[in-house]
Design an enzyme around this catalytic site. Structure first.
Site, PDB file in Angstrom:
ATOM      1  N   TYR A 195       0.766  -1.190  -0.136  1.00  0.00           N
ATOM      2  CA  TYR A 195       0.073   0.112   0.123  1.00  0.00           C
ATOM      3  C   TYR A 195       0.916   1.151  -0.032  1.00  0.00           C
ATOM      4  O   TYR A 195       2.006   1.170   0.427  1.00  0.00           O
ATOM      5  CB  TYR A 195      -1.139   0.068   1.173  1.00  0.00           C
ATOM      6  CG  TYR A 195      -0.288   0.325   2.456  1.00  0.00           C
ATOM      7  CD1 TYR A 195      -0.267   1.702   3.000  1.00  0.00           C
ATOM      8  CD2 TYR A 195       0.435  -0.385   3.373  1.00  0.00           C
ATOM      9  CE1 TYR A 195       0.290   2.062   4.184  1.00  0.00           C
ATOM     10  CE2 TYR A 195       0.859  -0.295   4.508  1.00  0.00           C
ATOM     11  CZ  TYR A 195       0.975   0.940   4.868  1.00  0.00           C
ATOM     12  OH  TYR A 195       1.713   1.270   6.272  1.00  0.00           O
ATOM     13  N   CYS A 196       0.217   2.507  -0.216  1.00  0.00           N
ATOM     14  CA  CYS A 196       0.989   3.650  -0.270  1.00  0.00           C
ATOM     15  C   CYS A 196       0.104   4.440   0.302  1.00  0.00           C
ATOM     16  O   CYS A 196      -0.755   4.435   1.124  1.00  0.00           O
ATOM     17  CB  CYS A 196       1.446   4.089  -1.570  1.00  0.00           C
ATOM     18  SG  CYS A 196       0.176   4.239  -2.850  1.00  0.00           S
ATOM     19  N   ARG A 197       0.054   5.815   0.002  1.00  0.00           N
ATOM     20  CA  ARG A 197      -1.070   6.902   0.304  1.00  0.00           C
ATOM     21  C   ARG A 197      -2.321   6.970  -0.472  1.00  0.00           C
ATOM     22  O   ARG A 197      -3.499   6.628   0.367  1.00  0.00           O
ATOM     23  CB  ARG A 197      -0.393   8.237   0.147  1.00  0.00           C
ATOM     24  CG  ARG A 197      -1.555   9.240   0.621  1.00  0.00           C
ATOM     25  CD  ARG A 197      -0.901  10.808   0.400  1.00  0.00           C
ATOM     26  NE  ARG A 197      -2.078  11.739   0.453  1.00  0.00           N
ATOM     27  CZ  ARG A 197      -2.754  12.271  -0.143  1.00  0.00           C
ATOM     28  NH1 ARG A 197      -3.024  11.507  -1.434  1.00  0.00           N
ATOM     29  NH2 ARG A 197      -3.678  13.034   0.196  1.00  0.00           N
TER      30      ARG A 197
END
Length: 268
Positions: A103-105
């Site tokens: 995941y990231c932002r």
């Protein structure tokens, strides 16, 4: 003869231009194909949460920057910034068949990182978007240092209706008959902060143990709160208990109960 040479030169220039244009178009096509290439699986955040809760030997990979990770991240996530994933396998990911949830932002960098890892030979990559839409537990720096930090105050002087402030937002805390009820408690998830809030509540009105032999500790009260937080996202939106699950009620009867016991008590 002069005209023949001129014609040959023009023909040669035309052929060269066509060849260059064909190579450029071929390059653009290859780039486009690469852009849509996908050797990893995209899953929902609900699926990711289920895998995290039920499966072993999973790596949760956060590919944001260090400062973003420090501000908030999913529990037990490993940080490897997307920019640092180039052409060498990260030392933290030594098993090509390891199940990796990325995941990231917002879901952009996570897709880039997922594809790069897949290109390196990793075979079990799952991408699940960004933390900005993650509805479950996260780790944040503790906002509280002491019970005084929440500014707990009696709003009407009768010892029942209280307000406290947390992260700039006011929360209602209602005390009645050996029970504290915190409105919208599900929004507060930091374990240390929850315990500090419970300490402040306990200092005003302590809650008895289940056997009434003494009083519950702040740590014990915080455990009950955390079980409510765990149960809240698991309850279907159309359930009659969904709304009441938002507000933890800390009382002697619920001491030490797991989220399953608390949930069962509300639906039996």
């Amino acid at each position: 003869m002069k005209y023949i040479l001129l014609a040959l030169m023009i023909f040669s220039l035309m052929f060269s231009a066509y060849g260059c244009r064909e190579m450029e178009e071929s390059s653009e096509t290859s780039s486009s194909v690469y852009a849509v290439k996908q050797d990893y699986k995209i899953i929902t955040q609900q699926e990711a949460k289920r895998m995290i809760d039920t499966e072993k030997d999973i790596i949760i990979l956060d590919v944001r920057r260090q400062d973003e990770y420090d501000t908030e991240h999913i529990p037990n996530a490993v940080l490897i910034p997307n920019e640092s994933i180039i052409d060498t396998r990260p030392a933290e990911l030594d098993d090509l068949n390891q199940k990796i949830l990325i995941y990231c932002r917002s879901g952009n960098r996570s897709k880039q990182a997922a594809q790069k890892l897949a290109d390196m030979g990793y075979t079990n990559i799952y991408e699940f978007g960004g933390i900005i839409t993650w509805e479950y537990d996260t780790v944040k720096p503790s906002a509280l240092k002491s019970p005084e930090d929440i500014s707990l105050r009696d709003t009407d002087g009768n010892g029942k209706n209280y307000l406290f402030t947390y992260n700039g937002e006011d929360y209602k805390a209602l005390y009645t008959n050996d029970k504290w009820k915190i409105i919208n408690s599900y929004k507060i998830t930091d374990t240390d902060d929850i315990e500090i809030i419970c300490e402040a509540l306990k200092n005003v009105h302590p809650i008895h143990n289940a056997d009434y032999s003494g009083y519950r500790t702040a740590e014990d009260m915080a455990y009950e709160w955390q079980q409510h937080n765990l149960a809240y996202p698991l309850i279907p939106s159309d359930s009659a208990w969904k709304e009441s699950a938002r507000d933890v009620d800390i009382n002697p009867q619920d001491q030490g109960k797991s989220l399953y016991e608390l949930f069962y008590d509300r639906i039996k």
